[in-house]
Design a protein around this motif. Sequence first.
Motif, PDB file in Angstrom:
ATOM      1  N   ASN A 232       0.831  -1.204   0.000  1.00 41.61           N
ATOM      2  CA  ASN A 232       0.000   0.000   0.000  1.00 41.61           C
ATOM      3  C   ASN A 232       0.871   1.261   0.000  1.00 41.61           C
ATOM      4  OD1 ASN A 232      -1.522   2.246   1.488  1.00 41.61           O
ATOM      5  ND2 ASN A 232      -3.135   0.799   0.987  1.00 41.61           N
ATOM      6  N   GLY A 233       0.594   2.148  -0.945  1.00 42.72           N
ATOM      7  CA  GLY A 233       1.398   3.356  -1.103  1.00 42.72           C
ATOM      8  C   GLY A 233       1.369   4.241   0.128  1.00 42.72           C
ATOM      9  N   ALA A 234       0.186   4.341   0.752  1.00 41.81           N
ATOM     10  CA  ALA A 234       0.058   5.199   1.931  1.00 41.81           C
ATOM     11  C   ALA A 234       0.864   4.630   3.091  1.00 41.81           C
ATOM     12  CB  ALA A 234      -1.408   5.333   2.325  1.00 41.81           C
TER      13      ALA A 234
ATOM     14  N   ASP B  94       2.139  15.355   2.591  1.00 40.93           N
ATOM     15  CA  ASP B  94       2.691  13.991   2.644  1.00 40.93           C
ATOM     16  C   ASP B  94       3.875  13.789   3.585  1.00 40.93           C
ATOM     17  OD1 ASP B  94       4.413  15.274   1.000  1.00 40.93           O
ATOM     18  OD2 ASP B  94       4.009  14.073  -0.795  1.00 40.93           O
TER      19      ASP B  94
ATOM     20  N   TYR C 136       2.686  12.723   7.090  1.00 41.22           N
ATOM     21  CA  TYR C 136       1.802  11.565   7.177  1.00 41.22           C
ATOM     22  C   TYR C 136       2.555  10.404   7.822  1.00 41.22           C
ATOM     23  CZ  TYR C 136      -1.471   7.971   5.581  1.00 41.22           C
ATOM     24  OH  TYR C 136      -2.361   6.936   5.517  1.00 41.22           O
TER      25      TYR C 136
ATOM     26  N   THR D 271      -1.017   8.118  11.873  1.00 41.63           N
ATOM     27  CA  THR D 271      -2.084   8.752  11.080  1.00 41.63           C
ATOM     28  C   THR D 271      -2.742   7.688  10.215  1.00 41.63           C
ATOM     29  OG1 THR D 271      -0.470  10.528  10.869  1.00 41.63           O
ATOM     30  CG2 THR D 271      -2.557  10.835   9.747  1.00 41.63           C
ATOM     31  N   PHE D 272      -1.908   6.868   9.603  1.00 39.93           N
ATOM     32  CA  PHE D 272      -2.421   5.781   8.759  1.00 39.93           C
ATOM     33  C   PHE D 272      -3.352   4.884   9.573  1.00 39.93           C
ATOM     34  CE2 PHE D 272      -1.972   1.359   7.351  1.00 39.93           C
ATOM     35  CZ  PHE D 272      -2.328   1.458   6.012  1.00 39.93           C
TER      36      PHE D 272
END
Lengths: 731, 297
Positions: B68-70, B245, B248, B252-253
């Motif tokens: 997952n990119g995030a 970004d 982040y 937070t995720f």
Amino acid sequence: MKKTFIKVLSIAAIGLLGISLSACGKKDDEVKFDTTEYVTEYVEVEARSEENSYSSSFSLNGDYLTYLKVEYSSFEGEEDSYESNETFKLISKNVKTGEEKQIPIKISESTNAYPGEFRMTKDGSFVGTVMEYSEDFEEVNSFLVNLDGNGSIIKKTNISDSIKADNLYINSLILANDGLVLGNGQDIYKIDFDGKLIGKISTSNYINSISTTPSGKVFVCIDGNQGMNIKSINDKFTDFDQTIDVEGWGSAYGADDESILYCTYRGLQQININTNEKKDLFSWIDVDVDSTNFDSVVKNADGSFTAMYYDYENGKYEIVKIREALDSEKGSKETIVLGTYYIDSDVRRSVVKFNRTNSNARIKVVEYMNDDTISYEDSLKKFTADLGNGAFDLVDLSSSNSIGKYTKALEPLDNYITKDLDKNEYFEKVLEACSYDGKIYAMPKTFSVSTLAISKKHADEIGSWTIKDLVALRKKYSDKTFMERGTQSQALYLALLGSFDTFVDENAGKCNFDSEDFKEALEFAKTFKTDDNFDYDFDSWGAIKTDDILLFDVYISSLEYIQLFDTLADGGIEIIGYPSKDGGKHIINAYSALSITSKSKHKDLAWEFIKSFINEEEGSYGRESFNIHKAKTDAIMKKAMEKELDFEGNEVSKMSWGNGQTDVDIYAATQEEVDMAYEVIEKASSSAGMDDEVVQIILEECQPYFNNQKSVEETAKVIQSRVNIFLQERK
Amino acid sequence: MKGRNGNQLKKKNARRKLGAIGFLAPSLLGVFLFFILPFFVVIYYSLIDNPISANFVGIENYINVTRNGAFKAASINTLKFSAMAMPLSVILGLILAILLDRKIPLRSQIRTSFLTPMMVPVASIVLIVQVLVDLNGVVNNILTRHGLQAIDWFKSDYGLFVILILFLWKNLGYNMILFLSALESIPRDILEVAYLESATSWQIFWKIKIRYLSSTILFVTILSLINSFKVFREIYLLTGGYPYDSLYMLQTFMNNTFVSLDYQKLSTAAIIMSLAMIIIIGFLFIVENHFGKDVEE
């Protein structure tokens, strides 16, 4: 000794920890789903208006219902002097036995006399008010009329001089022990049985109801400046002597000498008049009552309640007796919990209908927005948390605006739909609006379409209707009111609504808000006035009529909306949709969209409710909105095309619509307008797909750019960064 | 006679053990209920597809999350932040402790002033930071008055440094107190001998003090590492759930996945983060064992 002390101490410590641990399991604000505590018995009463008759002045006194029925024959006479032939009947009905007595009455010799409120006294006679105009309608008098049990006038007293009211229309009449209490909206009068004034109280606010306790204490429910107040009147009837603040808009009724009942559209509350202590008795939906219009609520000697209300669905008054359920009557049905942020009238009506008729299950509604709601966000968070914890079987996600966010907690409905319904009978685009990743997660009942229209005379100037065309049109008409609510945020919203999928690819988790198209949209929005300068008095309808506005939002929830704008614009309208890379785009909004939760243990029963909800026939009071069922919408369209004629066969307007500044008469719809509506529905896109969070980020980040604190590049970069994270996370 | 005494002793020992277990039981129960059990529940959630059907999916959730990119962005940002915050908070805490270990004027007042950030609620700190470094804040006002361009601190890469300063300001006081108490526990006789042997201050610091401080350094490092991994409240209050970004973080995720009810993703991310911390802490223990073993001996 010391050892014993240590032992006792350690046992106490363990006990204390045990207690504290057990307390961890329960929250104060835990959602409680009780079983049915009350049983409701129904008595259907009387239509408020039927062909050639109407009823009024309903009052409930113990088991007896009294009301006035006015019957009239067809209009007679020449064109310019129609006369009606009215007869009056007092109806006294025993709601327990159904025994009914009709008493014809003659209220006056004059043809300009109008009955007010009538009540039955303890000895079976009647008392009421009559307003009488002179022949030339220059003079008006109010009379107190006493009738015997057969309807013959015993006494008629002119009370106009006695009460000295500016407004002689009496809309409340209460029988007290030592006289009568009258109300006309802002004044309360007490007169003796001979019509002599005992006391008068004037208020500056609207009196919603007047009532008495059995001992004769008079209470009024007044619209206070900061919410509703219940005020009691002193014994001398000179002033108020007690004020109780209450929530919501409601009416008060005497319960017993200690308490009064406060009735709102949500439920019934009992208030102790000595301590002001309030006790919530029940919500109306929990006792299977669907109404917002209550006429009377009575507490009976056996502790049960009798309520009378108007049932809009059937156009009839209904009386219900609500009593506490016996233990043997509780929990006999499965409970299906329906969680909703706000219950809409369609769902409410269906829940009541389902609960009254289904022998296997009942729907228990848990609503998160109520009179105590302070923060929308907090309530929504609690709703979401309870949804995740499996607190519901059914949910209405219409207000949340993003089904995609909740799909992990929802059950796909495709199998149920395939098994029980013919998908072809429903509007495909509306079902798509409730789908995510190819699966249908909600079944709505009605829908509307949001789109954009332009006067036909400018329609050929929109080009292929992309963002570039929108920007070009703005440049061309920079001196004209470009759009309704033309502020920067609204302009940006308009530019993005149709093109959202070109900037966001949810499946790939990518966005391109740093593209030239988006920067152009930002620059376009900046040319409008700031949000602070929103003109609340702008008459958009008037502007459409005079061709002073170029684009206007058309929110089509029924055919009348198309007719409205088509009538307003000289030469008609062209529905062009929101600009997008593929041309104009119309957006579907689905309402009363019900979903089954994946954690539900009663999925089949929940589906049974959804099925009955969407297949339900519209009642007489049903909204004329587009129904997801094609045949039902066809019927609505057909009805809209039927002409309404006067006595001579000329077409007359079906309705008059106004925004406070401009009025429009709506006639029967034309075939062209119906075709236009179908074309919009068929071309509409599943949904705007604009997640609230993304909209929030965009609007937040644009402000510094609109305020000249940032360049368009910087703004686009930050939006790109933040939205990109959001999309990546959701992937 | 001896046998009877032996039995009595055994009984006494058994009673003592029983008493000890009785005293320990509440704590053990609490630890089990609130730490051990939830940990296993989290592991369980990370290995199933969803809580309803509860199908075992092996490491599929781990593969999805790591792809997952995030999550990747959050992990890199968190590591970057920890790589800056952890050494700075240890080194600056130690320097402050050494300075305040000396006889300087207003020593106790200065110590107290470094502890006050711990007592201030986060919301108040956030409010002050907003007043200072918002786009329309005091700092930008000063910059623009001097003809410079205003900086949107939290919507640019500068945001990380603001959070770093905030983190240090909040945590340095506590680290300093830990170092001060460790410094005071170094045996005075060893330091006196070193002075008598004409050792320089640098030699005393490097050869004696650092050796004795090694276990405290390890403890403060672990504490700073955990705190830096957990940095969230300040960022969330300042920038919301979807910040620029560079701000982040993993927390937070996880917060956002919790809000969107994605418990599988949340549990998997939590396990991965725990594993990463265990590895780093394990490595720190090895280092401490290597440098501090002669002191323990």
